[in-house]
Design an enzyme around this catalytic site. Sequence first.
Site, short mmCIF file in Angstrom:
data_model
loop_
_atom_site.label_atom_id
_atom_site.label_comp_id
_atom_site.label_asym_id
_atom_site.label_seq_id
_atom_site.Cartn_x
_atom_site.Cartn_y
_atom_site.Cartn_z
N SER A 1 0.86 -1.19 0.00
CA SER A 1 0.00 0.00 0.00
C SER A 1 0.89 1.23 0.00
CB SER A 1 -0.92 -0.03 1.21
OG SER A 1 -0.15 -0.17 2.36
N LYS B 1 -5.70 9.24 -7.57
CA LYS B 1 -5.83 8.03 -6.76
C LYS B 1 -7.28 7.56 -6.87
CE LYS B 1 -4.56 6.08 -2.31
NZ LYS B 1 -5.73 5.29 -2.04
N GLU C 1 -0.58 11.37 -10.39
CA GLU C 1 -1.75 10.66 -10.96
C GLU C 1 -2.92 10.80 -10.00
OE1 GLU C 1 -0.61 6.57 -11.14
OE2 GLU C 1 1.27 7.03 -12.16
S1 IVH Z 1 0.29 2.65 -7.32
C1 IVH Z 1 3.17 0.19 -4.51
N1 IVH Z 1 -1.40 4.33 -8.38
O1 IVH Z 1 -4.12 2.92 -3.74
C2 IVH Z 1 1.93 0.94 -4.76
N2 IVH Z 1 -2.15 3.00 -6.57
O2 IVH Z 1 -2.66 2.60 -0.99
C3 IVH Z 1 1.36 0.66 -6.06
N3 IVH Z 1 -4.54 3.35 -6.03
O3 IVH Z 1 -3.66 -0.52 -3.40
C4 IVH Z 1 0.07 1.33 -6.27
N4 IVH Z 1 -4.94 4.88 -7.57
O4 IVH Z 1 -5.52 0.25 -4.93
C5 IVH Z 1 -1.21 3.40 -7.44
N5 IVH Z 1 -2.77 5.85 -9.49
C6 IVH Z 1 -2.60 4.92 -8.54
C7 IVH Z 1 -3.62 4.52 -7.68
C8 IVH Z 1 -3.39 3.55 -6.70
C9 IVH Z 1 -5.46 4.16 -6.59
C10 IVH Z 1 -4.80 2.47 -4.87
C11 IVH Z 1 -4.36 1.04 -5.07
C12 IVH Z 1 -3.42 0.74 -3.96
C13 IVH Z 1 -3.68 1.83 -2.99
C14 IVH Z 1 -2.42 2.16 -2.27
#
Ligand code: IVH
Length: 705
Positions: free
Chosen positions: A80, A112, A110
């Site tokens: 996470s 979230k 990006e």
């Molecule tokens: S990158 C190592 N990019 O947020 C982390 N996560 O707390 C790789 N999420 O479990 C994740 N938008 O479900 C990433 N643009 C984004 C995201 C994103 C939503 C969520 C994802 C992840 C959580 C992390």
Amino acid sequence: MDIKQRIEDLRRELHKHNDLYYIESNPEISDIEFDKMMRELQDLENSYPEYYDATSPTLRVGSDISNSFTQQMHRYPMLSLSNTYTINEVKDFLDRASNLLKEPFKVCAELKYDGTSISLTYIDGKLSSAVTRGDGEKGDVVTANVRTIRTVPLVLKGDYPEDFEIRGEILLPWKEFDRLNKEREEQEEPLFANPRNAASGTLKLQNSKIVAARKLEAILYYMLGADLPSDSHYENLQKAASWGFNVSKYTKLCNGIEDIEEFINYWDTERKNLPVATDGIVLKVDSLRQQVKLGYTAKSPRWAIAYKFQAERAESELLSVSFQVGRTGIITPVANLQPVQLSGTVVKRASLYNEDAINAMDLHIGDVCYVEKGGEIIPKIVGIALGERNERLGAKVSFITKCPVCNTPLVKYEGEVAYYCPNANGCAPQIKGRIEHFIARRAMNIDGVGPETVDSFFANSVIETYADLYKLDVDKIVSCPRIKSEDLSDNEPQNQDELNDDQDFGGLFAVKQTKKPSRRFTELVASKIVKSIEKSKTVPFERVLFALGIRFVGETVAKKIAKHFKNIDSVISASFDELIEVEDVGERIAKSIIEFFTDNRNISMIDELKSAGVKMRVEEEAQLEIASDILKGASIVISGTFEHHSRDEYKAMIETNGGKNVSSISSKTDFILAGDNMGPSKLEKAKKLGIKIISENEFLDMIKI
Ligand code: IVH
């Protein structure tokens, strides 16, 4: 023609047009043409199962075969992100990265997305598995369900790596979320609190056909693998887009805190116009080489953080708690608050969910509560300002043990957190709720009878059940005092002193009436009501079945039951095993149907509706009853288009003359009823197996219609 070649051509074309429609938003063919190709492919795949392919576009429609989820280890753990809430914390993140890297770096900003995360593996350009996050180490394999999501490519185009993983978010767009919750509300099923829960719940459904119908979306944001095309995360995402992935359109390469701040400020407001839920921004060091250098802590990468948007929140005093009784007897606790402005609306009431939530907060009357709307449609209480408690603190809120309206002890059903009032036929809001459901537009569509009219009829004992509607006449209606809705508030805790003496329903139907009736129905209104009740006798059986208000029997299920059993008597006498044979009817629905018809009061109501002339059987049956056994035991395939009757009519004719309609040709097929443009594959197969082909006219002659 080479069948295998045709199947492959169709699959390729369908993948291409799916991509043009869902990813590129630039369709080249009409939906009708698309469906036609899909049907041809479906037919060919049915006839030639030896050419099965796990990435065929036909799998997008899902199947009824029950999914059982196996677990799979993630090749790379799904971590996470650590959360930040202020620009200063973002600056700290940049400083930390800078100190460790000791060289300039770029940051990819990006959105979230607030859904449920998924990891997709592609081998040789084909989707090979889809796994949920699970505990981060291992997750559930949900490939069959993910295949139904149109924005997940099943095969890739271009110069993709041989073997890689791509991660992203599965989302239920706001529009779909609202539609789904409306449907659930009508059926008094628990609502999804937010699109995130709805998306993760949907992904775990056992029936992929239902998943397909819910229109999930996937947005991809992170790629992993040994031979990715670029050192830049940003560029890799652009590449992924060219292979057919739906990557986030809203990314920005930032050179410093100013760029990042601009991105955050813009999206803090602009995100409200997006079709899907977002709850923050994700910032990632762009270079993969630099990411490796920064590494990970035990829980999250050092190369990325999340910046969470502030949910809009208000503070307000808890004035009282109401317990509402729904049509199915479900008890909903609602907080009544000092009105407060929140995200552009005035909030007076907020959800308290259930007993556990109330106890966990140690809620007292007079508490100052934090209310948030955030992603949710219904405002909710997220906490209490404990510091503001003083000696004026009121009573502790505890869940009621008896129905607030009829005083019946409440019950809990196995596996549910909610309490119910079991007094279905003696509890006023339940009876009135069922009458309101019965007259609703999608049920019996009785115009001109709204909740106020139901209140008036019910409070004056003009009707006691929905079957009584058919006993109304103009005289009865004009002599009934009319009650305005604000006069009634029967859904709140009852105060016996406020009960009107001359509204005594034998203690059963305790309706609080504080003002005297003020008006009466005019003759014109009364005759309109009688007319629309009369008109409801033409409503088809499937909607009557829905109108009865059997728990868990929504519109779609009612339709399927009506089609299967054809009339009410067969539904009433159906056994559990017979009921679960119907598509979409599981144990829970079957049990509820049996329970409904075990109650003699419901059977009497149905008898009354029947004698009033309400439709209790499907329409076509009347015409099709003149059956023969001329086709007894015959297995018949229908193919092509027809001139005199529809396919469904032919299907019914086959069945009412003793035959069986089957979808694919095999050596057991007796003959094919062929119209124009019979599918080429069917024709070929029929010839190969020497199966007779009968024209439309020959068939009609045969059964003499
Ligand atoms: S990158 C190592 N990019 O947020 C982390 N996560 O707390 C790789 N999420 O479990 C994740 N938008 O479900 C990433 N643009 C984004 C995201 C994103 C939503 C969520 C994802 C992840 C959580 C992390």
